[in-house]
Design a protein around this motif. Structure first.
Motif, PDB file in Angstrom:
ATOM      1  N   ARG A   1       0.832  -1.199   0.000  1.00 49.96           N
ATOM      2  CA  ARG A   1       0.000   0.000   0.000  1.00 49.96           C
ATOM      3  C   ARG A   1       0.873   1.259   0.000  1.00 49.96           C
ATOM      4  O   ARG A   1       0.642   2.188  -0.762  1.00 49.96           O
ATOM      5  N   ARG A   2       1.919   1.257   0.817  1.00 52.34           N
ATOM      6  CA  ARG A   2       2.814   2.416   0.893  1.00 52.34           C
ATOM      7  C   ARG A   2       3.542   2.625  -0.433  1.00 52.34           C
ATOM      8  O   ARG A   2       3.634   3.747  -0.935  1.00 52.34           O
ATOM      9  N   ARG A   3       4.040   1.532  -1.037  1.00 54.56           N
ATOM     10  CA  ARG A   3       4.727   1.651  -2.331  1.00 54.56           C
ATOM     11  C   ARG A   3       3.779   2.152  -3.409  1.00 54.56           C
ATOM     12  O   ARG A   3       4.168   2.960  -4.261  1.00 54.56           O
TER      13      ARG A   3
ATOM     14  N   GLN B   1       1.178   4.093  -2.982  1.00 53.34           N
ATOM     15  CA  GLN B   1       0.968   5.519  -2.752  1.00 53.34           C
ATOM     16  C   GLN B   1       2.161   6.328  -3.255  1.00 53.34           C
ATOM     17  O   GLN B   1       1.991   7.397  -3.840  1.00 53.34           O
ATOM     18  N   GLU B   2       3.375   5.829  -3.035  1.00 53.46           N
ATOM     19  CA  GLU B   2       4.569   6.528  -3.522  1.00 53.46           C
ATOM     20  C   GLU B   2       4.582   6.566  -5.047  1.00 53.46           C
ATOM     21  O   GLU B   2       4.919   7.590  -5.641  1.00 53.46           O
TER      22      GLU B   2
ATOM     23  N   ILE C   1       1.986   6.466  -7.052  1.00 52.32           N
ATOM     24  CA  ILE C   1       0.948   7.400  -7.496  1.00 52.32           C
ATOM     25  C   ILE C   1       1.435   8.834  -7.340  1.00 52.32           C
ATOM     26  O   ILE C   1       1.244   9.670  -8.226  1.00 52.32           O
ATOM     27  N   ALA C   2       2.088   9.115  -6.227  1.00 55.58           N
ATOM     28  CA  ALA C   2       2.607  10.471  -6.004  1.00 55.58           C
ATOM     29  C   ALA C   2       3.647  10.828  -7.068  1.00 55.58           C
ATOM     30  O   ALA C   2       3.646  11.944  -7.602  1.00 55.58           O
TER      31      ALA C   2
END
Length: 177
Positions: A59-61, A63-64, A66-67
């Protein structure tokens, strides 16, 4: 009576010792099962925690990623526009340009810009007179009397543009009454 009690005592004792052996075996089996269940619970809890940590990392990767995609989304388009800007700056540096050289430079710059638009899926909306008005692509500025069907385009005041399948700017048109 005492003899009967004495006789029962050894029988009872044997039964009790058999019961004790059975209970000991049952308790050993239960203890083994309990230990196995506790080991399995510990193993499953560890697997659960690992899976939870993995999903959190994914999930964190995501989000990164997408950013980063948002941050650098126009990078390709910007790279395509840099040569256009360079051409315009070179045209302005000329000391005494002729009308023909300016026209030629502008045409070349327009070709560069059109190629940049094409590479980045920026499409022109330039309807032809007589085409039916499409409110998803055209914006009618005025209605004029004309000898063509109603709600058809008479003239284009400004071209429109689409990026892929999304409308960026509608074409400004006049339509027949």
């Amino acid at each position: 009576m005492e003899n009967q009690e004495k006789m029962q005592d050894p029988a009872e004792q044997a039964t009790q010792s058999q019961d004790n052996v059975v209970m000991d075996k049952a308790s050993d089996g239960l203890e083994e099962k309990l230990a196995a269940a506790e080991a399995k619970i510990s193993e499953m809890q560890d697997a659960f925690l690992r899976a939870k940590a993995d999903s959190e990392n994914i999930r964190r990767r995501a989000q990164e990623d997408i950013a980063k995609a948002h941050k650098f989304a126009i990078e390709n388009f910007a790279e395509a526009l840099v040569p256009v800007k360079d051409s315009l700056e070179m045209a302005l540096k000329l000391d005494s340009p002729s009308v023909e050289s300016l026209k030629e430079g502008v045409e070349m710059t327009l070709k560069q810009l059109s190629a940049a638009f094409e590479r980045n899926r920026l499409q022109e909306i330039n309807p032809v007179p007589g085409e039916k008005l499409d409110p998803m692509k055209h914006q009618a500025i005025s209605m004029v009397p004309a000898e063509q069907d109603a709600n058809t385009i008479v003239s284009v005041l400004q071209k429109g543009y689409m990026i892929a399948d999304r409308l960026l700017r509608p074409a400004l048109v006049t339509v027949a009454q």
